[in-house]
Design a protein around this motif. Structure first.
Motif, PDB file in Angstrom:
ATOM      1  N   HIS A  51       0.945  -1.200   0.146  1.00  0.00           N
ATOM      2  CA  HIS A  51       0.060   0.151   0.102  1.00  0.00           C
ATOM      3  C   HIS A  51       0.875   1.234   0.098  1.00  0.00           C
ATOM      4  CE1 HIS A  51      -3.564  -2.328   0.725  1.00  0.00           C
ATOM      5  NE2 HIS A  51      -2.887  -3.158   1.610  1.00  0.00           N
TER       6      HIS A  51
ATOM      7  N   ASP B  85       0.410   4.068  -1.254  1.00  0.00           N
ATOM      8  CA  ASP B  85      -0.119   5.515  -1.278  1.00  0.00           C
ATOM      9  C   ASP B  85      -0.808   5.732  -0.027  1.00  0.00           C
ATOM     10  OD1 ASP B  85       0.762   6.008  -3.631  1.00  0.00           O
ATOM     11  OD2 ASP B  85      -0.956   5.093  -4.604  1.00  0.00           O
ATOM     12  N   ARG B  86      -0.482   4.913   0.929  1.00  0.00           N
ATOM     13  CA  ARG B  86      -1.474   4.976   2.401  1.00  0.00           C
ATOM     14  C   ARG B  86      -0.900   6.165   3.342  1.00  0.00           C
ATOM     15  NH1 ARG B  86       1.850   0.128   4.697  1.00  0.00           N
ATOM     16  NH2 ARG B  86       3.098   1.037   6.141  1.00  0.00           N
ATOM     17  N   CYS B  87       0.447   6.707   3.013  1.00  0.00           N
ATOM     18  CA  CYS B  87       1.083   7.652   3.576  1.00  0.00           C
ATOM     19  C   CYS B  87       0.749   8.963   3.298  1.00  0.00           C
ATOM     20  CB  CYS B  87       2.460   7.344   3.950  1.00  0.00           C
ATOM     21  SG  CYS B  87       2.789   5.658   4.585  1.00  0.00           S
TER      22      CYS B  87
ATOM     23  N   ALA C 209       1.658  13.053   1.945  1.00  0.00           N
ATOM     24  CA  ALA C 209       2.677  13.515   1.159  1.00  0.00           C
ATOM     25  C   ALA C 209       3.468  14.264   2.161  1.00  0.00           C
ATOM     26  CB  ALA C 209       2.100  14.867   0.327  1.00  0.00           C
TER      27      ALA C 209
ATOM     28  N   LYS D 105       6.807  13.789  -5.866  1.00  0.00           N
ATOM     29  CA  LYS D 105       5.755  13.346  -5.307  1.00  0.00           C
ATOM     30  C   LYS D 105       6.181  12.318  -4.175  1.00  0.00           C
ATOM     31  CE  LYS D 105       2.470  13.376  -8.821  1.00  0.00           C
ATOM     32  NZ  LYS D 105       1.552  12.535  -9.925  1.00  0.00           N
TER      33      LYS D 105
ATOM     34  N   ARG E 121       6.364  11.077  -0.052  1.00  0.00           N
ATOM     35  CA  ARG E 121       5.390  10.618   1.004  1.00  0.00           C
ATOM     36  C   ARG E 121       6.433  10.430   2.145  1.00  0.00           C
ATOM     37  NH1 ARG E 121       0.408   9.565  -0.240  1.00  0.00           N
ATOM     38  NH2 ARG E 121      -0.327   9.453  -2.425  1.00  0.00           N
TER      39      ARG E 121
ATOM     40  N   GLU F 224       9.476   7.706  -2.376  1.00  0.00           N
ATOM     41  CA  GLU F 224       8.598   8.243  -3.740  1.00  0.00           C
ATOM     42  C   GLU F 224       8.311   6.956  -4.410  1.00  0.00           C
ATOM     43  OE1 GLU F 224      10.141  11.597  -6.826  1.00  0.00           O
ATOM     44  OE2 GLU F 224      11.578  10.100  -6.213  1.00  0.00           O
ATOM     45  N   VAL F 225       7.350   6.918  -5.042  1.00  0.00           N
ATOM     46  CA  VAL F 225       6.596   5.949  -5.633  1.00  0.00           C
ATOM     47  C   VAL F 225       6.769   6.178  -7.206  1.00  0.00           C
ATOM     48  CG1 VAL F 225       4.527   4.941  -6.266  1.00  0.00           C
ATOM     49  CG2 VAL F 225       4.786   5.624  -3.741  1.00  0.00           C
TER      50      VAL F 225
ATOM     51  N   GLU G 102       5.520   4.895 -10.294  1.00  0.00           N
ATOM     52  CA  GLU G 102       4.477   3.899 -10.924  1.00  0.00           C
ATOM     53  C   GLU G 102       4.787   3.304 -12.155  1.00  0.00           C
ATOM     54  OE1 GLU G 102       1.548   3.583  -9.569  1.00  0.00           O
ATOM     55  OE2 GLU G 102       1.405   4.986  -7.987  1.00  0.00           O
TER      56      GLU G 102
ATOM     57  N   ILE H  97       9.149   1.352  -5.152  1.00  0.00           N
ATOM     58  CA  ILE H  97       9.187   2.406  -3.998  1.00  0.00           C
ATOM     59  C   ILE H  97      10.569   2.777  -3.766  1.00  0.00           C
ATOM     60  CG2 ILE H  97       8.426   3.123  -1.773  1.00  0.00           C
ATOM     61  CD1 ILE H  97       6.036   1.053  -2.065  1.00  0.00           C
TER      62      ILE H  97
END
Length: 110
Positions: free
Chosen positions: A47, A49-51, A53, A63, A65, A81-82, A84, A89
């Motif tokens: 997950h 994107d759970r955290c 910015a 972007k 986090r 940083e993710v 995509e 990650i």
């Protein structure tokens, strides 16, 4: 979807320094704390994107986090940083929460 978690050189150095500073090889409690940090970082793979910015994201124009780990006053920030496109990650740095924010120029590149 599972992401690959990779450490930037700076993050690897930060984690090694934390291991030594916490004396994790000699203390069961410190080793448990450190292993929990490693599990939290590895858990980003499921997950990412759970955290929220990171406060440095806007200035760095990236972007970023941050994952918070620990209990006050011993909270650490894992800035990542993710990517995509590569489903990766990148953990960029691990810092004590009380330290000042990173300047945009100090955010590690991957």
């Amino acid at each position: 979807m599972t992401y690959l978690v990779k450490l930037a050189l700076r993050a690897a150095i930060d984690l090694e320094t934390l291991y030594l500073e916490k004396n994790a090889s000699e203390s069961t409690a410190a080793a448990s704390w450190y292993n929990g940090l490693e599990r939290a970082v590895a858990g980003l793979s499921a997950h990412p994107d759970r955290c929220p910015a990171a406060s440095e994201a806007r200035a760095a124009k990236r972007k970023l986090r941050n994952l918070l780990y620990g209990k006050k006053p011993h909270v650490y920030r894992v800035i990542y940083e993710v990517d995509e496109a590569r489903q990766t990650i990148w953990v960029l740095t691990v810092r004590h929460g009380a330290r000042r924010k990173l300047r945009a120029s100090d955010v590690p590149k991957v």
